[in-house]
Scaffold this motif. Sequence first.
Motif, PDB file in Angstrom:
ATOM      1  N   LEU A 138      35.204  49.075  29.910  1.00  0.00           N
ATOM      2  CA  LEU A 138      35.217  49.257  31.353  1.00  0.00           C
ATOM      3  C   LEU A 138      36.902  49.078  31.661  1.00  0.00           C
ATOM      4  O   LEU A 138      37.699  48.503  30.888  1.00  0.00           O
ATOM      5  CB  LEU A 138      34.856  48.158  32.274  1.00  0.00           C
ATOM      6  CG  LEU A 138      33.341  47.547  32.109  1.00  0.00           C
ATOM      7  CD1 LEU A 138      32.953  46.478  32.760  1.00  0.00           C
ATOM      8  CD2 LEU A 138      32.364  48.771  32.316  1.00  0.00           C
ATOM      9  N   ARG A 139      37.322  49.765  32.775  1.00  0.00           N
ATOM     10  CA  ARG A 139      38.620  49.751  33.131  1.00  0.00           C
ATOM     11  C   ARG A 139      38.961  48.252  33.472  1.00  0.00           C
ATOM     12  O   ARG A 139      38.036  47.552  33.931  1.00  0.00           O
ATOM     13  CB  ARG A 139      38.965  50.847  34.572  1.00  0.00           C
ATOM     14  CG  ARG A 139      39.021  52.012  34.120  1.00  0.00           C
ATOM     15  CD  ARG A 139      39.058  53.092  35.307  1.00  0.00           C
ATOM     16  NE  ARG A 139      37.960  52.665  36.267  1.00  0.00           N
ATOM     17  CZ  ARG A 139      37.959  53.284  37.468  1.00  0.00           C
ATOM     18  NH1 ARG A 139      38.713  53.802  38.092  1.00  0.00           N
ATOM     19  NH2 ARG A 139      36.869  52.930  38.162  1.00  0.00           N
ATOM     20  N   PRO A 140      40.277  47.960  33.445  1.00  0.00           N
ATOM     21  CA  PRO A 140      40.477  46.487  34.054  1.00  0.00           C
ATOM     22  C   PRO A 140      40.222  46.322  35.475  1.00  0.00           C
ATOM     23  O   PRO A 140      39.710  45.178  35.966  1.00  0.00           O
ATOM     24  CB  PRO A 140      42.140  46.321  33.931  1.00  0.00           C
ATOM     25  CG  PRO A 140      42.384  47.588  32.852  1.00  0.00           C
ATOM     26  CD  PRO A 140      41.476  48.693  32.773  1.00  0.00           C
ATOM     27  N   ALA A 141      40.290  47.302  36.377  1.00  0.00           N
ATOM     28  CA  ALA A 141      39.874  47.082  37.667  1.00  0.00           C
ATOM     29  C   ALA A 141      38.413  46.794  37.923  1.00  0.00           C
ATOM     30  O   ALA A 141      37.923  45.659  38.944  1.00  0.00           O
ATOM     31  CB  ALA A 141      40.335  48.035  38.557  1.00  0.00           C
ATOM     32  N   THR A 142      37.449  47.463  36.973  1.00  0.00           N
ATOM     33  CA  THR A 142      36.230  47.145  37.155  1.00  0.00           C
ATOM     34  C   THR A 142      35.831  45.785  36.647  1.00  0.00           C
ATOM     35  O   THR A 142      35.070  45.256  36.864  1.00  0.00           O
ATOM     36  CB  THR A 142      35.320  48.348  36.189  1.00  0.00           C
ATOM     37  OG1 THR A 142      35.927  49.477  36.901  1.00  0.00           O
ATOM     38  CG2 THR A 142      34.019  48.410  36.486  1.00  0.00           C
ATOM     39  N   ARG A 143      36.607  45.454  35.500  1.00  0.00           N
ATOM     40  CA  ARG A 143      36.279  44.312  34.730  1.00  0.00           C
ATOM     41  C   ARG A 143      36.623  43.066  35.799  1.00  0.00           C
ATOM     42  O   ARG A 143      35.744  42.153  35.968  1.00  0.00           O
ATOM     43  CB  ARG A 143      36.983  43.952  33.425  1.00  0.00           C
ATOM     44  CG  ARG A 143      36.567  44.796  32.517  1.00  0.00           C
ATOM     45  CD  ARG A 143      37.016  44.398  31.071  1.00  0.00           C
ATOM     46  NE  ARG A 143      38.421  44.360  30.843  1.00  0.00           N
ATOM     47  CZ  ARG A 143      39.131  45.227  30.495  1.00  0.00           C
ATOM     48  NH1 ARG A 143      38.350  46.373  29.965  1.00  0.00           N
ATOM     49  NH2 ARG A 143      40.591  45.468  30.255  1.00  0.00           N
ATOM     50  N   GLY A 144      37.762  43.322  36.501  1.00  0.00           N
ATOM     51  CA  GLY A 144      38.109  42.333  37.578  1.00  0.00           C
ATOM     52  C   GLY A 144      37.135  42.133  38.646  1.00  0.00           C
ATOM     53  O   GLY A 144      36.628  41.372  39.171  1.00  0.00           O
ATOM     54  N   LEU A 145      36.367  43.349  39.063  1.00  0.00           N
ATOM     55  CA  LEU A 145      35.387  43.270  39.970  1.00  0.00           C
ATOM     56  C   LEU A 145      34.289  42.551  39.493  1.00  0.00           C
ATOM     57  O   LEU A 145      33.708  41.963  40.347  1.00  0.00           O
ATOM     58  CB  LEU A 145      35.006  44.787  40.226  1.00  0.00           C
ATOM     59  CG  LEU A 145      33.764  45.106  41.067  1.00  0.00           C
ATOM     60  CD1 LEU A 145      34.092  44.664  42.524  1.00  0.00           C
ATOM     61  CD2 LEU A 145      33.615  46.709  41.094  1.00  0.00           C
ATOM     62  N   VAL A 146      33.948  42.775  38.413  1.00  0.00           N
ATOM     63  CA  VAL A 146      32.784  41.986  37.719  1.00  0.00           C
ATOM     64  C   VAL A 146      32.993  40.433  37.896  1.00  0.00           C
ATOM     65  O   VAL A 146      32.338  39.624  38.303  1.00  0.00           O
ATOM     66  CB  VAL A 146      32.315  42.466  36.509  1.00  0.00           C
ATOM     67  CG1 VAL A 146      31.079  41.750  35.828  1.00  0.00           C
ATOM     68  CG2 VAL A 146      31.891  43.913  36.526  1.00  0.00           C
ATOM     69  N   GLU A 147      33.975  40.138  37.419  1.00  0.00           N
ATOM     70  CA  GLU A 147      34.566  38.751  37.252  1.00  0.00           C
ATOM     71  C   GLU A 147      34.442  37.948  38.406  1.00  0.00           C
ATOM     72  O   GLU A 147      34.239  37.034  38.743  1.00  0.00           O
ATOM     73  CB  GLU A 147      35.953  38.559  36.432  1.00  0.00           C
ATOM     74  CG  GLU A 147      35.879  39.057  34.855  1.00  0.00           C
ATOM     75  CD  GLU A 147      37.270  39.294  34.476  1.00  0.00           C
ATOM     76  OE1 GLU A 147      37.233  39.386  33.182  1.00  0.00           O
ATOM     77  OE2 GLU A 147      38.193  39.390  35.309  1.00  0.00           O
ATOM     78  N   ARG A 148      35.296  38.802  39.608  1.00  0.00           N
ATOM     79  CA  ARG A 148      35.534  38.189  40.922  1.00  0.00           C
ATOM     80  C   ARG A 148      33.895  37.987  41.660  1.00  0.00           C
ATOM     81  O   ARG A 148      33.431  37.110  42.342  1.00  0.00           O
ATOM     82  CB  ARG A 148      36.150  39.088  41.731  1.00  0.00           C
ATOM     83  CG  ARG A 148      37.715  39.045  41.512  1.00  0.00           C
ATOM     84  CD  ARG A 148      38.626  39.909  42.155  1.00  0.00           C
ATOM     85  NE  ARG A 148      39.918  39.866  41.896  1.00  0.00           N
ATOM     86  CZ  ARG A 148      40.783  39.111  42.585  1.00  0.00           C
ATOM     87  NH1 ARG A 148      40.546  38.543  43.516  1.00  0.00           N
ATOM     88  NH2 ARG A 148      42.096  39.337  41.857  1.00  0.00           N
ATOM     89  N   ALA A 149      33.110  39.128  41.287  1.00  0.00           N
ATOM     90  CA  ALA A 149      31.731  39.129  41.833  1.00  0.00           C
ATOM     91  C   ALA A 149      31.185  38.057  41.175  1.00  0.00           C
ATOM     92  O   ALA A 149      30.233  37.282  42.095  1.00  0.00           O
ATOM     93  CB  ALA A 149      31.001  40.427  41.671  1.00  0.00           C
ATOM     94  N   VAL A 150      31.017  37.795  39.849  1.00  0.00           N
ATOM     95  CA  VAL A 150      30.406  36.633  39.445  1.00  0.00           C
ATOM     96  C   VAL A 150      30.957  35.294  40.070  1.00  0.00           C
ATOM     97  O   VAL A 150      30.078  34.292  40.151  1.00  0.00           O
ATOM     98  CB  VAL A 150      30.307  36.572  37.858  1.00  0.00           C
ATOM     99  CG1 VAL A 150      30.073  35.378  37.133  1.00  0.00           C
ATOM    100  CG2 VAL A 150      29.805  37.570  37.091  1.00  0.00           C
ATOM    101  N   GLN A 151      32.338  35.243  39.993  1.00  0.00           N
ATOM    102  CA  GLN A 151      32.919  33.738  40.619  1.00  0.00           C
ATOM    103  C   GLN A 151      32.287  33.611  41.995  1.00  0.00           C
ATOM    104  O   GLN A 151      32.043  32.403  42.385  1.00  0.00           O
ATOM    105  CB  GLN A 151      34.212  34.162  40.463  1.00  0.00           C
ATOM    106  CG  GLN A 151      34.945  32.757  41.042  1.00  0.00           C
ATOM    107  CD  GLN A 151      36.404  32.939  41.183  1.00  0.00           C
ATOM    108  OE1 GLN A 151      37.028  34.181  41.070  1.00  0.00           O
ATOM    109  NE2 GLN A 151      37.174  32.195  41.832  1.00  0.00           N
ATOM    110  N   ASN A 152      32.021  34.508  42.831  1.00  0.00           N
ATOM    111  CA  ASN A 152      31.819  34.369  44.154  1.00  0.00           C
ATOM    112  C   ASN A 152      30.212  34.636  44.043  1.00  0.00           C
ATOM    113  O   ASN A 152      29.762  34.914  45.645  1.00  0.00           O
ATOM    114  CB  ASN A 152      32.611  35.366  45.032  1.00  0.00           C
ATOM    115  CG  ASN A 152      33.992  35.011  45.227  1.00  0.00           C
ATOM    116  OD1 ASN A 152      34.228  34.062  45.283  1.00  0.00           O
ATOM    117  ND2 ASN A 152      34.823  35.872  44.751  1.00  0.00           N
TER     118      ASN A 152
END
Length: 205
Positions: free
Chosen positions: A21-35
């Motif tokens: 995954l691109r870093p932006a997509t990984r960040g999207l998943v991480e933030r979505a999981v967090q929230n």
Amino acid sequence: MPLPLSIDDFGSRIATVWSELRPATRGLVERAVQNASTGPQTTRNFQYDARADLELSRFLAALDDRAAEKTNALDAERNGKLKSIADTCAAVLLEKTESAEVFAQLVRRAESQRDYRRIDSLADALTKRFPPSEICELARSQDQIVRELANEALARCPVSKLTALLNDPVDAETARSALHRQIVEYGSEDARQILNALDQVDEIF
């Protein structure tokens, strides 16, 4: 913030897909999981594009396959987190995707889980967000529920949008069927006039 557990805890295939995954997509998943506790609307301002759509779809498929494995050796905590991340990915896709293929994936997933509320949400998203050409593609799906949802959405589609598809060599027949359904079920005079004009043209040629 990183995911609460190391992605390696879920197995090599998931770790591999995650690494691609691109870093932006990984960040999207991480933030979505967090929230996740506040729902998928928290992803509205995150970067999202067609490539992220494809990446999330592949990641969701890997997560779901892992959860369904009969040889799944994950303990209860890791298995619960695996399913939670998968549900979060599905929620992001539900809110963002405009891909017929991804929509069908989400419908099959909801159907397998007997999550009929999610199927209703998918039907709403289909009507509100998907372009008619994508809905026509879904109306030709081999999956019965996907077809039914798509045909129902087309039956509520504005006549002008369906008319625009009548010259399309792929979607014309599907659009014509949708117009016929609008006549039968809703008594649409606009649809009737369009089909009458088409019939007259067919008689000439």
